[in-house]
Design an enzyme around this catalytic site. Sequence first.
Site, PDB file in Angstrom:
ATOM      1  N   GLY A 282       0.793  -1.228   0.000  1.00  0.00           N
ATOM      2  CA  GLY A 282       0.000   0.000   0.000  1.00  0.00           C
ATOM      3  C   GLY A 282       0.820   1.271   0.000  1.00  0.00           C
TER       4      GLY A 282
ATOM      5  CB  CYS B 272     -25.969  -8.389 -18.812  1.00  0.00           C
ATOM      6  SG  CYS B 272     -25.237  -8.302 -20.467  1.00  0.00           S
TER       7      CYS B 272
ATOM      8  CB  CYS C 160     -24.737 -12.540 -20.996  1.00  0.00           C
ATOM      9  SG  CYS C 160     -24.234 -11.719 -19.478  1.00  0.00           S
TER      10      CYS C 160
ATOM     11  CB  CYS D 207     -21.235  -7.639 -19.031  1.00  0.00           C
ATOM     12  SG  CYS D 207     -22.320  -8.862 -18.323  1.00  0.00           S
TER      13      CYS D 207
ATOM     14  CB  CYS E 103     -20.662 -10.061 -21.642  1.00  0.00           C
ATOM     15  SG  CYS E 103     -22.340  -9.814 -22.253  1.00  0.00           S
TER      16      CYS E 103
END
Lengths: 205, 313, 377
Positions: free
Chosen positions: B44, B253, B256, B278, B284
Amino acid sequence: MNAPLNLAELRPGFFEPVRDSQSVFRALLTATAQPGTQVELGKALTPPVGLNQTAAAVLLTLADQDTLVWLEPSLRGGAVESWLRFHTSCPLTERAEEAAFAVVSDTALAPQPLSAFNQGDAKYPDLATTVLVMVQNLETGGKLVLEGPGIETVAEIAPQGVPDFFWSERAELVAHFQFGIDVMLCAEATLVSIPRTTRIQIKGE
Amino acid sequence: MTATEAYSRPNAAPEDRYYTYAYLDEQTKRMIRRAILKALAIPGYQVPFGSREMPVPYGWGTGGIQLTAAIIGPEDVYKCIDQGADDTTNAVSIRRFFATVADVATTEDTGEATIIQSRHRIPEQPLADGQIMVFQVPQPEPLRGLEPRETETRAMHAYGEYGLQYVSLYENISAYGRIAATAGYPVMIDERYLMSPSPIPKFDNPKMHMNPAILLFGAGREKRIYAVPPFTRVRSLDFEDYPFETQSWDEVCALCGANDSYLDEVVLDDQGQHMFVCSDSHYCADRRAKGHAGPMAGHALAHIETEIAAEEA
Amino acid sequence: MAYVAVKGGERAITNAHAWLGEMRRGDVAVPELSVAQIREQMGLAVDRVMAEGSCYDPDLAALAIKQARGDLPEAIFLLRAYRTTLPRFGASTPIETADMAVQRRVSAAFKDIPGGQVLGPTFDYTHRLLDFKLAADGGHEVPPAQVSEEVMPTQLATIAQVFAHEGLLEGDPVTDTSAQPYDLTREPMAFPADRDQRLQALARGDEGFLLSLAYSSQRGWGSTHPLCGEIRMGEVSVGFTPDELGFEIELADLPMTECIMLSGFAGSAEQAPQYTRGYGLTFGHNERKAMSMSIVDRALRGRELGEEGQAPCQDEEFVLYHSDVVEASGFVQHLKLPHYVDFQADLQFLRRLRREFFDAKAKALAEQAEHMKEAAE
């Protein structure tokens, strides 16, 4: 000032520097991201006496004219120094506190307290020294249990030849994270990386 | 070019051998590699590095490209996405760059890739052990919007003083009744360093927590590298009474039918008609190939994508 | 279809590149510019590209200008991206501008200075009238400039030398050549910045940005009351000492422009009042850049000279972080890239806020109506 290089009997470095350093780096990446994981590297190298294959591979991969390297006194002035300077052009230092990389063998740990190395700065902890500790192997010594970032539950290693005081000194240093040193245990052809965030419990033989 | 360097690129066309393997010179790669290892050792924390000018503009992925160039090898399988999609122009451009300069196989398949470079998304398919995710980062400093001075923010990280960030989130709650950050939502790494996850939607934040892949972040213009090792705690900032929450949609979606993925809104006309699809193009396509269908499964959009894919192949 | 615009990239990119190539070439009935023509006839553009590109190579800079269709920041970027692939052998020995083979040297501080005012090739006193003779096809003869009978001294005294005997101008400390200079091409910006880092950033900095900052200082936003001590332009030799040789070899004579800007200093308990200086140096001939740089350099010395200033030109982080044209241009223009994932996240948030706003409003209206009804009853 650096002494002139002794090029007689100079051992070779990487056969293919670009490819070899990339694959060694990837092993180091895995090792550092997942402390305790043993990675294989440097198997094809024939380093000078005093340096083992993994320590040699790490130095060929990471050291250059921008990194000060500290060698334990027994490695200075001889074949190791010539080899290192020839292949990496790295400047050497005898001042542990300014070293980017330090190379010690397990037997030489005692005279060099870890606190002498650079612990990093509060604002720039990345300046801390990476210490390469050459060990005999990672299996037959006292058992260490590792925890921390990069380790899903726990990891275990058993480096042969690292005295307990090394681990207690390290524990003291890294207790004040973000300060601390990052250690790579270098056995012949296998390496384990122990960054400062790793917590270690000594389980013994 | 030395013989060794040429040898290391046996598949390159003669004109491409002018540049070394993976474009960067070896000294630059070493500098970046050292920074990556320190970034993993201090999860980090933003490691300053001597970022180079790349052949693409700053802001267009120079940090991610330098990271990839420093780690990639000929055995890698490389995937590059922008906004979650493999076929957005900048993703195509970067993927083509590495196919040329690093002689790597490329893929759109998330599971098949060893290196996934991304701008603004983490794929829907969970990342696996051994994968490396490279994020392109415009602004690595999570506190920059609150404090413009680097000297100040560096001190805040040094001493773990993140009060300013909490105050800002709290002010959000007073103003909007909730935390307003929707993308680039700040996270705490292993309870020590506050980190920007790059402008991914907060939908993707939970994917970072204790995930098995290596996450590398590169900011070229700002010259910083940071990292999250696998299996590391990643906590999105919140308050007890205002817990962190991710986006969700009422829609699925259109192509899909997925109800668990991040959706993009596609405007269909200027009368307010729109559909949701998506953002992760591979997720997708994979679902559609497996027989899943959404409410607009026959829509022209799906065919256009397939046509283009066929043409490019 | 809006969606298609950012999809199906490969084919679009290839075609866009081809079109760009056509646009660069323009009308094929017009002869193509050669790189040599650009190098010789667009010399000041070449100079700017080399200065901000941090790479002295007039041929490559001219090529970059040609490739960039005359867009200088784009050409600077091309040269930088090339430069970054070059191996680095080391740092040159410090150049000695006092030994410059001067083509132009003026000082505004004195009516005359030793060696004289040398006007040289300058636009300064031209009348800015379009010269339609230049538009005529087939160049006309350029009348040669008259060569002076008086031989120029090989060294012209610098403004520092002129002032030296009285100590009126602060000294020019000798550069410590044992320490490696800060190199922004290899290290990131760090603060507080020393002068080597600052001067390198300014030398690479965008001319327009530095010009505006210098102008803002003149108008009182962190004024340094600058006075142009000296501008000199001419060739300076650049030397390098390779490790393996141990002695200096001369690499080239490069044209450079140097500016020393004088600025007042009231003195302190330890130091007598004297003039301080700001420094500007650039490849080639570029007085606008060298002068702007020297004003901004002086403004940024506030910390060192105990001046307290809050103006933009006095703020080290502000100036140094925002002076690079390649960084700035890239980041501003990256907004062209798709951001629809972030936008969707934002849009969702905004819609929710708006829904709550209208719900609350409707509720308030309903309550108000209820209240009115009750009052009426």
